[in-house]
Design a protein around this motif. Structure first.
Motif, PDB file in Angstrom:
ATOM      1  N   PRO A 159      14.239 -15.595  -7.091  1.00 45.52           N
ATOM      2  CA  PRO A 159      14.400 -14.447  -6.199  1.00 45.52           C
ATOM      3  C   PRO A 159      13.216 -14.194  -5.271  1.00 45.52           C
ATOM      4  N   ARG A 160      12.086 -14.867  -5.465  1.00 45.75           N
ATOM      5  CA  ARG A 160      10.924 -14.727  -4.577  1.00 45.75           C
ATOM      6  C   ARG A 160      10.491 -13.265  -4.430  1.00 45.75           C
ATOM      7  N   HIS A 161      10.098 -12.671  -5.539  1.00 45.14           N
ATOM      8  CA  HIS A 161       9.729 -11.257  -5.560  1.00 45.14           C
ATOM      9  C   HIS A 161       8.547 -10.948  -4.660  1.00 45.14           C
ATOM     10  N   TYR A 162       7.532 -11.836  -4.654  1.00 48.90           N
ATOM     11  CA  TYR A 162       6.340 -11.554  -3.850  1.00 48.90           C
ATOM     12  C   TYR A 162       6.683 -11.577  -2.361  1.00 48.90           C
ATOM     13  N   ARG A 163       7.484 -12.539  -1.942  1.00 46.53           N
ATOM     14  CA  ARG A 163       7.848 -12.644  -0.522  1.00 46.53           C
ATOM     15  C   ARG A 163       8.617 -11.406  -0.067  1.00 46.53           C
ATOM     16  N   GLN A 179       6.137  -4.392   2.323  1.00 45.86           N
ATOM     17  CA  GLN A 179       5.689  -3.114   1.790  1.00 45.86           C
ATOM     18  C   GLN A 179       4.192  -3.145   1.481  1.00 45.86           C
ATOM     19  N   LEU A 180       3.701  -4.261   0.933  1.00 40.44           N
ATOM     20  CA  LEU A 180       2.282  -4.369   0.642  1.00 40.44           C
ATOM     21  C   LEU A 180       1.449  -4.331   1.923  1.00 40.44           C
ATOM     22  N   LYS A 181       1.952  -4.950   2.965  1.00 42.22           N
ATOM     23  CA  LYS A 181       1.261  -4.930   4.254  1.00 42.22           C
ATOM     24  C   LYS A 181       1.132  -3.495   4.767  1.00 42.22           C
ATOM     25  N   ARG A 182       2.198  -2.737   4.644  1.00 43.05           N
ATOM     26  CA  ARG A 182       2.190  -1.343   5.082  1.00 43.05           C
ATOM     27  C   ARG A 182       1.206  -0.519   4.257  1.00 43.05           C
ATOM     28  N   LYS A 209      -0.020   0.208  -7.464  1.00 44.82           N
ATOM     29  CA  LYS A 209       1.337   0.272  -8.022  1.00 44.82           C
ATOM     30  C   LYS A 209       2.246  -0.758  -7.376  1.00 44.82           C
ATOM     31  N   GLY A 210       2.062  -0.949  -6.065  1.00 49.29           N
ATOM     32  CA  GLY A 210       2.854  -1.947  -5.355  1.00 49.29           C
ATOM     33  C   GLY A 210       2.638  -3.344  -5.914  1.00 49.29           C
ATOM     34  N   TYR A 211       1.382  -3.658  -6.227  1.00 54.20           N
ATOM     35  CA  TYR A 211       1.080  -4.962  -6.820  1.00 54.20           C
ATOM     36  C   TYR A 211       1.573  -5.064  -8.256  1.00 54.20           C
TER      37      TYR A 211
END
Length: 90
Positions: A24-28, A33-36, A60-62
């Motif tokens: 599912p490529r969760h990080y991609r 959202q992480l960039k924001r 939390k995002g990470y």
């Protein structure tokens, strides 16, 4: 009956019958959202309360990424087989 499951990089898992589930490529998916969140953190003043809040949201995002990875593999395998005796998920 018993079934073997192989967890890999290209396919999330492959069972001994040949059924595969795509990775599912969760990080991609979470990159946007992480960039924001990184941008929001960089715009705050150092040592401010809002910076602390932004840093906690980024952390939390990470944390969400590995948690969703762990939750994804085992439930899908359980639906195919019914019962999993041992699950060493990621």
């Amino acid at each position: 009956y018993a079934i073997g499951i192989d967890v890999g990089l290209l396919a999330s898992y492959t069972d001994s019958e040949g059924h595969t589930v795509d990775n599912p490529r969760h990080y991609r998916k979470a990159e946007k959202q992480l960039k924001r969140l990184h941008k929001r953190l960089s715009r705050t003043k150092k040592k401010s309360a809002n910076r602390k809040k932004a840093r906690q949201k980024l952390a939390k995002g990470y944390l969400k990424i590995p948690r969703t990875q762990r939750q994804r593999v085992c439930p899908q395998a359980g639906k195919r087989v019914g019962v999993i005796s041992r699950c060493d998920c990621l």
